[in-house]
Every structure is written in C-alpha cells, then in structure tokens.
Design an enzyme around this catalytic site. Sequence first.
Site, PDB file in Angstrom:
ATOM      1  N   ASP A 105       2.126   5.054  -0.340  1.00 49.67           N
ATOM      2  CA  ASP A 105       1.514   6.317   0.072  1.00 49.67           C
ATOM      3  C   ASP A 105       1.322   7.261  -1.107  1.00 49.67           C
ATOM      4  O   ASP A 105       1.834   7.038  -2.203  1.00 49.67           O
ATOM      5  CB  ASP A 105       2.407   7.026   1.099  1.00 49.67           C
ATOM      6  CG  ASP A 105       2.368   6.377   2.466  1.00 49.67           C
ATOM      7  OD1 ASP A 105       1.424   5.613   2.738  1.00 49.67           O
ATOM      8  OD2 ASP A 105       3.298   6.632   3.260  1.00 49.67           O
TER       9      ASP A 105
ATOM     10  N   ARG B  48      11.183   5.954   3.935  1.00 50.38           N
ATOM     11  CA  ARG B  48      11.345   7.415   3.905  1.00 50.38           C
ATOM     12  C   ARG B  48      12.028   7.918   5.177  1.00 50.38           C
ATOM     13  O   ARG B  48      12.802   8.889   5.143  1.00 50.38           O
ATOM     14  CB  ARG B  48       9.988   8.093   3.713  1.00 50.38           C
ATOM     15  CG  ARG B  48       9.426   7.926   2.302  1.00 50.38           C
ATOM     16  CD  ARG B  48       7.980   8.364   2.221  1.00 50.38           C
ATOM     17  NE  ARG B  48       7.798   9.740   2.651  1.00 50.38           N
ATOM     18  CZ  ARG B  48       6.606  10.298   2.874  1.00 50.38           C
ATOM     19  NH1 ARG B  48       5.489   9.585   2.682  1.00 50.38           N
ATOM     20  NH2 ARG B  48       6.523  11.557   3.263  1.00 50.38           N
TER      21      ARG B  48
ATOM     22  N   ARG C 166       0.853  -1.198   0.000  1.00 50.59           N
ATOM     23  CA  ARG C 166       0.000   0.000   0.000  1.00 50.59           C
ATOM     24  C   ARG C 166       0.885   1.244   0.000  1.00 50.59           C
ATOM     25  O   ARG C 166       1.164   1.825   1.054  1.00 50.59           O
ATOM     26  CB  ARG C 166      -0.915  -0.007   1.219  1.00 50.59           C
ATOM     27  CG  ARG C 166      -1.883  -1.186   1.238  1.00 50.59           C
ATOM     28  CD  ARG C 166      -2.714  -1.178   2.505  1.00 50.59           C
ATOM     29  NE  ARG C 166      -3.657  -2.293   2.538  1.00 50.59           N
ATOM     30  CZ  ARG C 166      -4.480  -2.552   3.564  1.00 50.59           C
ATOM     31  NH1 ARG C 166      -4.459  -1.770   4.631  1.00 50.59           N
ATOM     32  NH2 ARG C 166      -5.297  -3.577   3.516  1.00 50.59           N
TER      33      ARG C 166
END
Length: 246
Positions: free
Chosen positions: A52, A198, A50
């Site tokens: 972002d 990230r 999933r």
Amino acid sequence: MPRYKLTVEYDGGPFAGWQRQENGPSVQQALEEAALKLDPEASEVYGAGRTDSGVHALGQVAHVDLRKDLPDDTVRDALNAHLGRGAVAVLAAERVGDEFHARFDAKSRSYLYRLADRRAPLALDRGRVWRVPRKLDAAAMDAAAQVLTGQHDFTTFRAALCQAKSPVKTLDAIAVRRVGPEVHISCSARSFLHRQVRSFAGSLVEVGIGKWSADDLRAALEAKDRAACGPVAPPDGLYLVRVDYA
C-alpha cells in the site's frame, strides 16, 4: 525474451503503492519506466506483493522480460542508473526461466512492523516507524500474538475493500521482540489479506499498552467482525522484508 528476477528495496513514502494507478506515482511505474529506457520492448513489471501507499520494502521481488540478453549485473546497474537517486533501488537482477512468476510462484512472504515506544517525536525515522508514546510490553504482545498463528478466518483483520476471495488464511509465524529502542513485529505466511499486518499491529499495541489481554485478542479473532479490530496501524512502520520461493 529473457526474464529477469529483480530484488528491490524502496521507501514507500513518495508512492501511492506498488501497483501502477492514476492517483499518484507507484513503484511499479518507476521500475517500468526505467526498464523501458534500458529496453524499449521491455514487458510489464510484475511484483510479488502489492504494498500500500507508504509501505516500504527491503526485499520485494519482481520480474521483467527484456528483448536484450544482458548480464545480471548490467541489468541491475542499468536499471538503477535510470531510476536515479530516487526512493527505489534494484539490489539484484537474476536471469530466470520463462516459467518463473514473481507473484504466483512465491511460497512465503515475510513482513516486519517497526514500533518506537517513546515520548519524543521521531527526527530520523519519521515516516519509517510508528511512534507510540507509551511503553509497550513486548513480552505480553508476543504471547498474545500466538493465538493468531495457524489457519483462521481473519475477517476481523481484513480491510473492508479487500479483494481476496476468502478471509481464511494460514499465518505461519508471528513474533514480537524488543530490538534496542524499538519493538518489532515479524510475521510470515504464503499470502496476506489487505491491511492484515497493519491490523495485527494496531491490535497488538492495545495489548502492549495494557488495554487488551490475550483473551481480548482471541475474542477479536473469533468475532470474525471488522468492528472488533483494534485501531489499524499506519503504513509508516511496515516493511516487506523477504519473499521465498522454495
């Protein structure tokens, strides 16, 4: 109903993420709408990860069930025709057994984070690379990154809204390399926490600009505290590169 494994690439910029949601268009929604045009009885599209909002994919994997039994190439080409010239493309479609599940059968996911350490703004890669206007020491970043490999409590590098049951994950590999005018961070694991890559990227940039040492990165990991994380990198430079099933 025949099940098809789809390999998909997309530009995450126009989307609110992979998963269908109310606050904007999603990649899942685009694929499902294309599948329903091909077959009105098509199932929900399930993805391996999933991603972002703003995160891209070179090799996302998904699966969909169709009522029609069609050749693989026909499924690929028909889905692309219904997707149009948008930001999503189906690279391949492959008929698989009913037991295959794109998410639950995945053994490893590989991500790439692209950095451009230059003063000039980005003209061609805006939205696809994170520009850092200072020279990065890729070798120092790579050496420091190795403290992250193996099994750890990654609370420091986990988004506050992460829904994973545990912060403990095993990072199989991470490498930082200079590739022409860019610095690439590559990492692979069976699964990742929300915004983990990230968070890694942002903290490793602190090492690259000389603000942090390898010991500082280790201390951040061992703190098991989100407040110890460096600035979280933007989604622009992040790509889901590959999903492996064996």
